[in-house]
Motif scaffolding. Structure first.
Motif, short mmCIF file in Angstrom:
data_model
loop_
_atom_site.label_atom_id
_atom_site.label_comp_id
_atom_site.label_asym_id
_atom_site.label_seq_id
_atom_site.Cartn_x
_atom_site.Cartn_y
_atom_site.Cartn_z
N GLY A 244 -30.13 -29.50 1.01
CA GLY A 244 -28.43 -30.40 1.78
C GLY A 244 -28.77 -29.85 3.45
N SER A 245 -29.49 -28.93 3.74
CA SER A 245 -29.38 -28.40 4.55
C SER A 245 -29.78 -28.96 5.91
N TYR A 246 -30.61 -29.46 5.68
CA TYR A 246 -32.09 -29.97 6.78
C TYR A 246 -30.92 -31.38 6.47
N LEU A 247 -29.80 -31.99 6.05
CA LEU A 247 -29.64 -33.23 6.34
C LEU A 247 -28.46 -33.45 7.27
N SER A 248 -28.94 -33.93 8.13
CA SER A 248 -28.58 -34.50 9.47
C SER A 248 -26.72 -35.18 8.68
N GLU A 249 -26.39 -35.43 10.32
CA GLU A 249 -24.15 -35.08 10.07
C GLU A 249 -24.00 -36.41 9.33
N GLU A 250 -24.33 -37.43 10.23
CA GLU A 250 -24.10 -38.51 9.32
C GLU A 250 -24.38 -39.21 8.25
N TYR A 251 -25.02 -38.95 7.77
CA TYR A 251 -25.33 -39.45 6.05
C TYR A 251 -24.47 -39.65 4.96
N SER A 252 -24.41 -40.30 4.39
CA SER A 252 -22.89 -40.42 2.95
C SER A 252 -23.77 -39.49 2.00
N ILE A 253 -22.99 -38.56 1.53
CA ILE A 253 -23.40 -37.32 0.96
C ILE A 253 -22.77 -38.26 -0.80
N VAL A 254 -21.93 -38.96 -0.57
CA VAL A 254 -21.47 -40.23 -2.05
C VAL A 254 -22.64 -40.45 -2.39
N GLN A 255 -22.88 -41.52 -1.75
CA GLN A 255 -24.20 -42.65 -1.93
C GLN A 255 -25.11 -41.74 -2.23
N ALA A 256 -25.96 -40.70 -1.52
CA ALA A 256 -27.29 -40.29 -1.85
C ALA A 256 -27.26 -39.56 -3.25
N SER A 257 -25.71 -39.23 -3.57
CA SER A 257 -25.86 -38.71 -5.35
C SER A 257 -25.92 -39.66 -5.62
N ILE A 258 -24.75 -40.71 -5.77
CA ILE A 258 -24.77 -41.40 -7.11
C ILE A 258 -26.13 -41.79 -6.76
#
Ligand code: PFF
Length: 456
Positions: A244-258
């Motif tokens: 997650g620390s290499y993930l840029s700001e604009e992406y949706s965490i919720v969608q990715a997790s699901i």
């Protein structure tokens, strides 16, 4: 303090790459090797149901929390926990959570590498035609001969650790992005081929019934199911946090997790559907233990059309799946050394990999010369070998404990505004997530712990 940080280790090039890398971490031996054998040992249906509930109610919310903490902290889990606790003007003692994660990753990798070695050796066994027309007894004795030979296990364990260290040394992005894009979909396709074979055994429905008909389960079984939800989603130790620390700001965490949780669950269920019909068709024991897939799948490869090729590709992919998980197990520790000790990635990978390799010797010997050396800890477990002990302590205790405290930190320690800023999702989804991590997830983990020690 909400000043934006950047990761010194780089960033994923796109959201898809993050999802692939995190799925690469999640999908591994846990899905294909461990899920079937612990399902077999715990009687099937109810275990699967509890596991699925744990994925949905505990795993997914914690995955969101973990990615969120990582993206906000932008460092190894140890430094992320320290930085976030300071941001929120809380006790810097939260750093221990990062340390426990690093320790868990280290211990898991030590045995994970040995089992991945089994998969590697099976590439050659299958390729050499060893399984053509094989019986269940034949497959059993080939497996027994492998695990009974410490030198062979040691050699494969060493090779696997070396290739893991190589990728980690190159940097997660360069090494990993390419590997996962192609291999994950291929593994999926091959599992479907084996499920189709399983349908021809005449015992498919028996496998389905075993997996999905509820029966009984005890407190220990429930703990194993919950521990496995953490293990299979790579949660509770900072692996997903560091990604997650290499993930840029604009992406949706919720969608990715699901998405990640769905992909992971589908792979595990497919593995179950592939393996149990073969178990029943050949009169094998579902509770055979850690050797289960190595005793069943060769029978399929030895009897299906083109089985040698399918088998070789399958075990190769299993090795890759293990590899992409192993990388994430070691990454938190490597990132920490690079950040705090000023060493380069190569040096950090060699040191951590070397130490992990050494601890792995205990697992190598658990299957042969130390087979009868067992340990019991009152209230926790009885008569476990070195390998079983490590597996139990990490998957059933350290990961759920880590996950519990990650949830508590995200839900009770961080200010609501901080988590809202980071989650960037619809109010309804945010509220549901917050409710889950504040109340449902922690209470569920605690109940399962108490049930396992027979306290309730
Ligand atoms: N999720 C991996 C698997 O199912 O094989 C194992 C794993 C990887 C566990 C990374 C924990 C972790 F942090």
């Amino acid at each position: 303090m909400t000043e934006k940080r950047t990761s010194i280790h780089g960033q994923w090039t796109s959201r898809t790459v993050f999802i692939l890398a995190a799925t690469g971490s999640a999908v591994g031996l846990g899905n294909i090797w461990k899920f079937p054998y612990i399902t077999g040992e715990n009687g099937g249906g109810t275990f699967v149901l509890v596991y699925l509930l744990c994925i949905a109610l505990i795993g997914v919310p914690i995955m969101m929390a973990e990615i969120m903490l990582g993206r906000r902290g932008k460092q190894s889990p140890i430094n992320t926990m320290l930085a976030l606790a300071k941001d929120e003007h809380r006790n810097p003692g939260w750093v221990w959570l990062g340390w426990m994660g690093v320790a868990a990753g280290f211990l898991i990798l030590s045995y994970y590498s040995v089992i991945a070695g089994w998969a590697m050796s099976y590439v050659f066994r299958t390729g050499g035609g060893m399984f053509l027309g094989i019986t269940a007894d034949g497959a059993n004795s080939i497996f027994a001969a492998l695990v009974g030979d410490p030198e062979r296990l040691l050699a494969w364990h060493t090779i696997f650790m070396l290739i893991t260290m190589m990728v980690v040394a190159r940097g997660v992005k360069n090494g990993l992005e390419k590997a996962v894009t192609l291999l994950m979909p291929l593994l999926f396709a091959l599992l479907i081929v084996i499920v189709i074979y399983a349908m021809t055994t005449g015992y498919f429905m028996e496998g389905v019934r075993f997996l999905f008909t509820p029966g009984t389960i005890d407190g220990k079984g429930i703990l194993t199911a919950m521990g496995h939800a953490f293990f299979t989603l790579s949660l509770g130790m900072g692996a997903i946090m560091v990604y997650g620390s290499y993930l840029s700001e604009e992406y949706s965490i919720v969608q990715a997790s699901i998405l990640i949780a769905l992909a992971d669950t589908v792979v595990a269920l497919l593995a179950g559907l592939a393996i149990f019909p073969i178990v029943f068709a050949n009169g094998l024991e579902p509770g055979a233990g850690p050797g289960l897939i190595f005793q069943t799948l060769p029978i399929a490869f030895g009897h299906m059309q083109g089985g040698t090729l399918v088998g070789v590709v399958f075990f190769t992919l299993l090795m890759f799946a293990a590899w992409t998980s192993a990388i994430s197990l070691i990454e938190p520790a490597v990132a920490y050394l690079v950040e705090n000790k000023g060493v380069n990635r190569i040096y950090a990978s060699v040191w951590i990999g070397g130490l992990t390799w050494f601890v792995g010797l205990g697992t190598v010997f658990s299957f042969n010369i130390w087979k009868d050396k067992t340990l019991s800890i009152p209230y926790l477990f009885e008569n476990k070998t070195f390998f079983d002990t490590l597996d139990y302590l990490t998957a059933n205790i350290m990961l759920p404990l880590g996950g519990l405290f990650i949830a508590l930190f995200a839900a009770w320690v961080m200010r609501e505004q901080s988590t809202k800023d980071e989650m960037k999702t619809y109010p309804f989804i945010y509220k549901t997530w917050r409710f889950l991590v504040r109340f449902i997830t922690p209470v569920a983990v605690i109940i399962v712990f108490l049930k396992a020690v027979d306290a309730i």
